[in-house]
Write an enzyme that holds these catalytic residues in place. Sequence first.
Site, PDB file in Angstrom:
ATOM      1  N   ARG A   1      18.659 -33.764  -2.872  1.00 35.74           N
ATOM      2  CA  ARG A   1      18.233 -35.026  -2.369  1.00 35.74           C
ATOM      3  C   ARG A   1      19.296 -36.294  -2.417  1.00 35.74           C
ATOM      4  O   ARG A   1      18.921 -37.088  -1.630  1.00 35.74           O
ATOM      5  CB  ARG A   1      16.912 -35.494  -3.059  1.00 35.74           C
ATOM      6  CG  ARG A   1      15.732 -34.562  -2.766  1.00 35.74           C
ATOM      7  CD  ARG A   1      14.368 -35.027  -3.191  1.00 35.74           C
ATOM      8  NE  ARG A   1      13.845 -36.312  -2.828  1.00 35.74           N
ATOM      9  CZ  ARG A   1      13.456 -36.832  -1.697  1.00 35.74           C
ATOM     10  NH1 ARG A   1      13.633 -35.943  -0.767  1.00 35.74           N
ATOM     11  NH2 ARG A   1      13.043 -37.929  -1.473  1.00 35.74           N
TER      12      ARG A   1
ATOM     13  N   HIS B   1       6.601 -43.944   7.389  1.00 37.48           N
ATOM     14  CA  HIS B   1       6.352 -42.351   7.241  1.00 37.48           C
ATOM     15  C   HIS B   1       5.576 -42.364   5.811  1.00 37.48           C
ATOM     16  O   HIS B   1       5.605 -43.234   5.226  1.00 37.48           O
ATOM     17  CB  HIS B   1       7.583 -41.874   7.430  1.00 37.48           C
ATOM     18  CG  HIS B   1       8.558 -41.872   6.199  1.00 37.48           C
ATOM     19  ND1 HIS B   1       9.143 -43.116   6.093  1.00 37.48           N
ATOM     20  CD2 HIS B   1       8.975 -41.381   5.041  1.00 37.48           C
ATOM     21  CE1 HIS B   1      10.111 -43.022   4.841  1.00 37.48           C
ATOM     22  NE2 HIS B   1       9.802 -41.992   4.331  1.00 37.48           N
TER      23      HIS B   1
ATOM     24  N   GLY C   1      10.719 -47.644  -3.405  1.00 41.39           N
ATOM     25  CA  GLY C   1      11.475 -46.459  -3.321  1.00 41.39           C
ATOM     26  C   GLY C   1      11.768 -45.659  -2.361  1.00 41.39           C
ATOM     27  O   GLY C   1      12.443 -44.581  -2.066  1.00 41.39           O
TER      28      GLY C   1
ATOM     29  N   ARG D   1      20.548 -37.293   0.975  1.00 39.87           N
ATOM     30  CA  ARG D   1      19.626 -37.847   2.204  1.00 39.87           C
ATOM     31  C   ARG D   1      20.398 -39.110   2.629  1.00 39.87           C
ATOM     32  O   ARG D   1      20.957 -39.858   1.819  1.00 39.87           O
ATOM     33  CB  ARG D   1      18.185 -37.848   1.704  1.00 39.87           C
ATOM     34  CG  ARG D   1      17.598 -38.900   0.586  1.00 39.87           C
ATOM     35  CD  ARG D   1      16.385 -38.546   0.225  1.00 39.87           C
ATOM     36  NE  ARG D   1      15.725 -39.693  -0.307  1.00 39.87           N
ATOM     37  CZ  ARG D   1      15.902 -40.088  -1.536  1.00 39.87           C
ATOM     38  NH1 ARG D   1      16.885 -39.245  -2.404  1.00 39.87           N
ATOM     39  NH2 ARG D   1      15.220 -41.066  -2.101  1.00 39.87           N
TER      40      ARG D   1
ATOM     41  N   ASN E   1      10.813 -31.757   4.963  1.00 42.54           N
ATOM     42  CA  ASN E   1      11.604 -32.599   4.744  1.00 42.54           C
ATOM     43  C   ASN E   1      12.931 -32.045   4.655  1.00 42.54           C
ATOM     44  O   ASN E   1      13.033 -30.825   3.885  1.00 42.54           O
ATOM     45  CB  ASN E   1      11.428 -33.134   3.367  1.00 42.54           C
ATOM     46  CG  ASN E   1      12.189 -34.466   2.801  1.00 42.54           C
ATOM     47  OD1 ASN E   1      13.301 -34.549   2.949  1.00 42.54           O
ATOM     48  ND2 ASN E   1      11.424 -35.509   2.300  1.00 42.54           N
TER      49      ASN E   1
END
Length: 350
Positions: free
Chosen positions: A20, A167, A160, A23, A76
């Site tokens: 992550r 979304h 965050g 990203r 994702n």
Amino acid sequence: MSELRLDPTTREWVIMAPERLKRPQQTLKKVPTEGLPERDEACPFCPGNEDQTPEAVFVIPSSDRYSEWDVRVVPNRFAALTMDENNLPVREGPLNRGMPGLGVHEVIIDNPSHNTTIAMMSYQQVENLLAAYQQRYNTLKKEQHLKSITIFKNHGRESGTSLAHPHSQLIATPIITPYYHRRFDVAVDYYSDVGNCLYCDILNEELKNKERIVTKTEDFVVFHPYASRSSYETWIIPRAHYSSFGLFPEGQRSGLAVLLKDILLCLYRGLNDPAYNLMIDTSVTTDEENPYYHWHIRIVPRLSMIAGFEMGSGIYINTMLPEDSAKSLRDTAQSLPDSECLSLKQKDIS
Ligand SMILES: [Zn+2]
Ligand SMILES: [Zn+2]
């Protein structure tokens, strides 16, 4: 590949997901949502950039010339959990328990417009979004090894979120989440003591007391909880007892869409587009119909930072009584033009 690890000191699970870190992170500035462009060439969620995300798993089509979809759900790309089999060992031992991070992490792109938010969307668009939430929930609950499905939305820099485009997200885990565990245990204890659903009793008590009620409709009650952890924490709870969001009847969806949009618009107007987290609290998928738990939506504006005392003690400090924040929201609704937040303009609450 991600991994779930059990903290031996709290018996709470942590997802280790180094992927992550890769990203895309936009530097979100504190600009009101309406100040953003309607379309951003560099945004992977804007119409025309569909090839920058994995293929959609669910779409609500749009007749609009500008976008082919109204809501679009995609896996994702930088998932905290995935369904990919991997070779991570199942760790054993009292101090090192862990398991492969098998699960699902999806992004629900709320709307084609880059510069909108639920507060600004039409009631029909919010209803479509709720339909997408429920469709994904009810599809994924059929996967045997997924136990908890958490649907949530992060809005604004302090929430965050890493991308400005509106979304929501869904994370389905192979373990029962600690948040749910604790609340379920408390609800079961209450049921054994009193013989009623704790949440049904809370909503009836709030209706009697009136002070913390923001508004009520035939099917829902909106209130600020007695021991709110942060200012303006708002709950939307159905009057009828449904343990699971998946079982919530379709016929009540449009009424929920009206309330959700109106509450978020009232917060937008009253608190100048605050950052917030929105969570759907629901029973686990393996126990969807029970007399103890009662699904609801929690909206938590991020008006102050969680700091050392909260992390060190687990005790939150709230600087505004929920009685005062509920009144403030009702007053804000009254001050808005007739066309806005009609569902919050009832005068007979207090
Ligand atoms: Zn965008
Ligand atoms: Zn109940």
